[in-house]
Design an enzyme around this catalytic site. Structure first.
Site, PDB file in Angstrom:
ATOM      1  N   GLY A  43     -26.528 -38.052 -20.347  1.00 48.07           N
ATOM      2  CA  GLY A  43     -26.083 -36.831 -20.833  1.00 48.07           C
ATOM      3  C   GLY A  43     -25.106 -36.387 -19.438  1.00 48.07           C
ATOM      4  O   GLY A  43     -23.940 -37.453 -19.295  1.00 48.07           O
ATOM      5  N   GLU A  53     -10.869 -32.256 -19.257  1.00 44.71           N
ATOM      6  CA  GLU A  53     -11.925 -31.556 -20.272  1.00 44.71           C
ATOM      7  C   GLU A  53     -12.718 -30.446 -20.301  1.00 44.71           C
ATOM      8  O   GLU A  53     -12.492 -29.192 -20.756  1.00 44.71           O
ATOM      9  CB  GLU A  53     -13.129 -33.095 -20.261  1.00 44.71           C
ATOM     10  CG  GLU A  53     -14.107 -32.641 -21.922  1.00 44.71           C
ATOM     11  CD  GLU A  53     -14.949 -33.579 -21.660  1.00 44.71           C
ATOM     12  OE1 GLU A  53     -16.004 -33.442 -22.406  1.00 44.71           O
ATOM     13  OE2 GLU A  53     -14.555 -34.451 -20.977  1.00 44.71           O
ATOM     14  N   ARG A  54     -12.966 -29.907 -18.738  1.00 46.01           N
ATOM     15  CA  ARG A  54     -13.385 -29.001 -18.374  1.00 46.01           C
ATOM     16  C   ARG A  54     -12.428 -27.757 -18.360  1.00 46.01           C
ATOM     17  O   ARG A  54     -12.380 -26.213 -18.789  1.00 46.01           O
ATOM     18  CB  ARG A  54     -14.011 -29.049 -17.665  1.00 46.01           C
ATOM     19  CG  ARG A  54     -15.393 -29.641 -17.257  1.00 46.01           C
ATOM     20  CD  ARG A  54     -16.312 -30.379 -15.703  1.00 46.01           C
ATOM     21  NE  ARG A  54     -17.082 -30.876 -17.054  1.00 46.01           N
ATOM     22  CZ  ARG A  54     -18.311 -31.793 -15.541  1.00 46.01           C
ATOM     23  NH1 ARG A  54     -17.473 -31.907 -14.296  1.00 46.01           N
ATOM     24  NH2 ARG A  54     -18.553 -32.000 -16.211  1.00 46.01           N
ATOM     25  N   LEU A  71     -22.808  -6.145 -32.982  1.00 45.08           N
ATOM     26  CA  LEU A  71     -21.074  -5.348 -33.682  1.00 45.08           C
ATOM     27  C   LEU A  71     -20.748  -5.544 -35.389  1.00 45.08           C
ATOM     28  O   LEU A  71     -20.477  -4.008 -35.780  1.00 45.08           O
ATOM     29  CB  LEU A  71     -20.158  -4.903 -32.808  1.00 45.08           C
ATOM     30  CG  LEU A  71     -20.270  -4.356 -31.235  1.00 45.08           C
ATOM     31  CD1 LEU A  71     -18.928  -4.515 -30.702  1.00 45.08           C
ATOM     32  CD2 LEU A  71     -21.578  -3.196 -31.622  1.00 45.08           C
ATOM     33  N   HIS A  72     -21.124  -6.681 -35.931  1.00 50.23           N
ATOM     34  CA  HIS A  72     -20.551  -6.871 -37.398  1.00 50.23           C
ATOM     35  C   HIS A  72     -21.813  -6.787 -38.176  1.00 50.23           C
ATOM     36  O   HIS A  72     -21.941  -6.559 -39.429  1.00 50.23           O
ATOM     37  CB  HIS A  72     -20.494  -7.724 -37.179  1.00 50.23           C
ATOM     38  CG  HIS A  72     -18.972  -8.533 -37.659  1.00 50.23           C
ATOM     39  ND1 HIS A  72     -18.440  -8.586 -36.238  1.00 50.23           N
ATOM     40  CD2 HIS A  72     -18.035  -8.678 -38.257  1.00 50.23           C
ATOM     41  CE1 HIS A  72     -16.518  -9.004 -35.804  1.00 50.23           C
ATOM     42  NE2 HIS A  72     -16.642  -8.881 -37.698  1.00 50.23           N
TER      43      HIS A  72
END
Length: 386
Positions: A139, A251-252, A346-347
Site C-alpha cells: 500500500g 494527490e496529497r 456538538l450535534h
C-alpha cells in the site's frame, strides 16, 4: 444559514474566483440533491462526470491542446475544496481521482499519441480514469509491489492483483503499475501501463462495501495474463516508481483541499446547529465552553488551509515540496478527524444519525489518514528531511 468561509488568499486570480463560484454552484445543484441516492446504490452516474467535464473542470491542469485548461495546482485545490463542501466524500474522491491522480499520469508523461487518444475524452468526462498501484501486500510501501509485466514480441503480459482501487468497477482507463525488471530491488524496475476497459485479462474480483465514501466504487482487480501492446507503456520503462512519487505530491495536495473544504462545511453546519439548539435555557452557541471548542478546531482547520495553499504555490513555482506536502497530508488528515468528531459531538444525538451530513463526513473522513500515504509514513518522510 451561516456560511463559514476562511479568508481567500491574495494569490487567487479572477479566473480562479470564477472557478470556485461555478464549482460551488454545480455541487449545490447537481450533487447535493441526488447524492443520497448515489450513497445507497454505491455508484455515481456517468452523467455527473460528463456534466463536470463539459464545464471544463475535469482537466483544468491538463494541456489545452488535448482538451484541458492549462491551469496550475491552485485549480485542483479549488476543485477539491468545493467538491468536499458538498459533504459527500465519495463523490469528491471519485472525481478527483479521475482528474488529478490517474489521468494526470498521461498528461505529464504520455506520448503525443497517448495524449491525443485519451485526454480529450477524459477531460470531457466521457472516459473515467483509475490508478492501480495498491496491492494486498503493498500500500504505502509502493516499492513492495509484486505485479509483473513481461515483454513479448507483441507487447507485454501483466499478471498480478490490485486492491482498494477507486473507480475500479466503472472506470475506463486504468493506469497500472507493474514490475518489469524482476532482478531490480525495491523502487527500481517498476513501470506504468495504460490498460483499457474491456481487456479480457482485466477482471473485477469484487466491489467493496466500505465504512465511508459509499457513493464511490472501490474494487479489487485481478490481472490475469493481461495483454497490452508495446505502446501501452507510459513514460520510460523502469521509471514508474518515480512517476508515482511525483504524482503523489499532487494527490496529497488534493487531500489537503478535501480536508479544507470538509472542515469549513463541518464548522458551518455546527455553528448553525448550535445557534438553534437550546440547552439549559439558552442556545448552545451562548455557552462559552462549548463554542470555544468549535473555535479551537476552526483555528486548526485554518492552519491546514494555509499550508494547502502554500504547497500549491510551491508546486507551481517548481520547488521541491516532498517535506511540506507530507506535513500537509499528515497534519491535515489528522486535524480533520478532530474537526469532524468535535462537530459530531456538538450535534449531540443528531450527529450520530445516519443520513445527517456531519455523521457522513465523520465516516468519509476516516480514510484520509490511510489512503494516499498513511500518517505514519508521511511523518517518516518529514523526519528524513529535517
Amino acid at each position: 444559514m451561516t456560511e463559514f468561509e476562511f479568508n481567500e488568499p491574495d494569490l487567487l486570480s479572477e479566473e480562479l474566483h470564477m472557478v470556485r463560484e461555478q464549482v460551488r454552484r454545480f455541487a449545490n445543484e447537481k450533487i447535493v440533491p441526488h447524492a443520497d441516492a448515489w450513497e445507497a446504490s454505491g455508484e455515481i452516474p456517468r452523467s455527473l462526470f460528463r456534466d463536470l467535464g463539459q464545464l471544463g473542470f475535469l482537466g483544468m491542469r491538463h494541456p489545452v491542446e488535448y482538451g484541458g485548461g492549462g491551469m496550475g495546482p491552485l485549480s485542483s485545490v479549488i476543485l477539491g475544496e468545493e467538491l468536499a463542501r458538498s459533504t459527500f466524500g465519495g463523490v469528491a474522491s471519485a472525481l478527483t481521482v479521475h482528474s488529478d491522480m490517474s489521468i494526470s499520469h498521461i498528461a505529464h508523461r504520455g506520448t503525443h499519441e497517448q495524449k491525443l487518444k485519451y485526454l480529450p475524452a477524459a477531460c470531457a468526462g466521457e472516459k473515467v480514469g483509475a490508478v492501480c498501484v495498491t496491492e494486498p501486500n503493498a500500500g504505502s510501501d509502493v516499492a513492495g509491489l509484486k505485479t509483473r509485466a513481461v515483454r513479448t514480441a507483441e507487447g507485454w503480459i501483466i499478471n498480478g492483483s490490485k486492491t482498494f482501487i477507486t473507480n475500479g468497477v466503472y472506470g475506463d482507463i486504468y493506469i497500472v503499475a507493474a514490475r518489469t525488471d524482476p532482478e531490480a530491488k525495491g523502487s527500481r524496475g517498476i513501470s506504468l501501463f495504460i490498460v483499457e476497459k474491456g481487456n479480457p485479462g482485466l477482471k473485477i474480483a469484487r466491489k467493496f462495501e466500505k465504512h465511508g465514501w459509499r457513493s464511490s466504487d472501490t474494487a479489487e482487480l485481478f490481472l490475469d495474463d493481461l495483454h497490452v501492446p508495446h505502446d501501452a507503456l507510459l513514460g520510460e520503462e523502469g521509471k514508474g516508481f518515480y512517476y508515482i512519487m511525483s504524482t503523489f505530491q499532487s494527490e496529497r495536495l488534493v487531500v489537503g483541499a478535501l480536508v479544507s473544504g470538509t472542515c469549513a462545511k463541518a464548522v458551518e453546519l455546527t455553528v448553525d446547529y448550535m445557534r438553534q439548539r437550546q440547552a439549559f435555557g439558552k442556545a448552545l452557541w451562548d455557552q462559552p465552553v462549548v463554542r470555544n471548542k468549535l473555535a479551537w478546531v476552526a483555528s486548526k482547520a485554518a492552519a491546514v488551509r494555509a499550508l494547502t495553499y502554500q504547497c500549491a504555490q510551491m508546486i507551481d513555482e517548481g520547488k521541491d515540496t516532498v517535506r511540506e506536502v507530507s506535513m500537509l497530508k499528515a497534519f491535515g488528515a489528522e486535524t480533520l478527524q478532530e474537526v469532524v468528531h468535535t462537530c459530531l459531538q456538538l450535534h449531540g444525538g443528531t450527529g450520530y444519525i445516519i443520513g445527517t451530513p456531519v455523521e457522513r463526513m465523520a465516516r468519509d473522513s476516516r480514510i484520509l489518514t490511510i489512503g494516499g500515504g498513511a500518517t505514519e509514513v508521511m511523518l517518516e518522510e518529514v523526519a528524513k528531511r529535517m
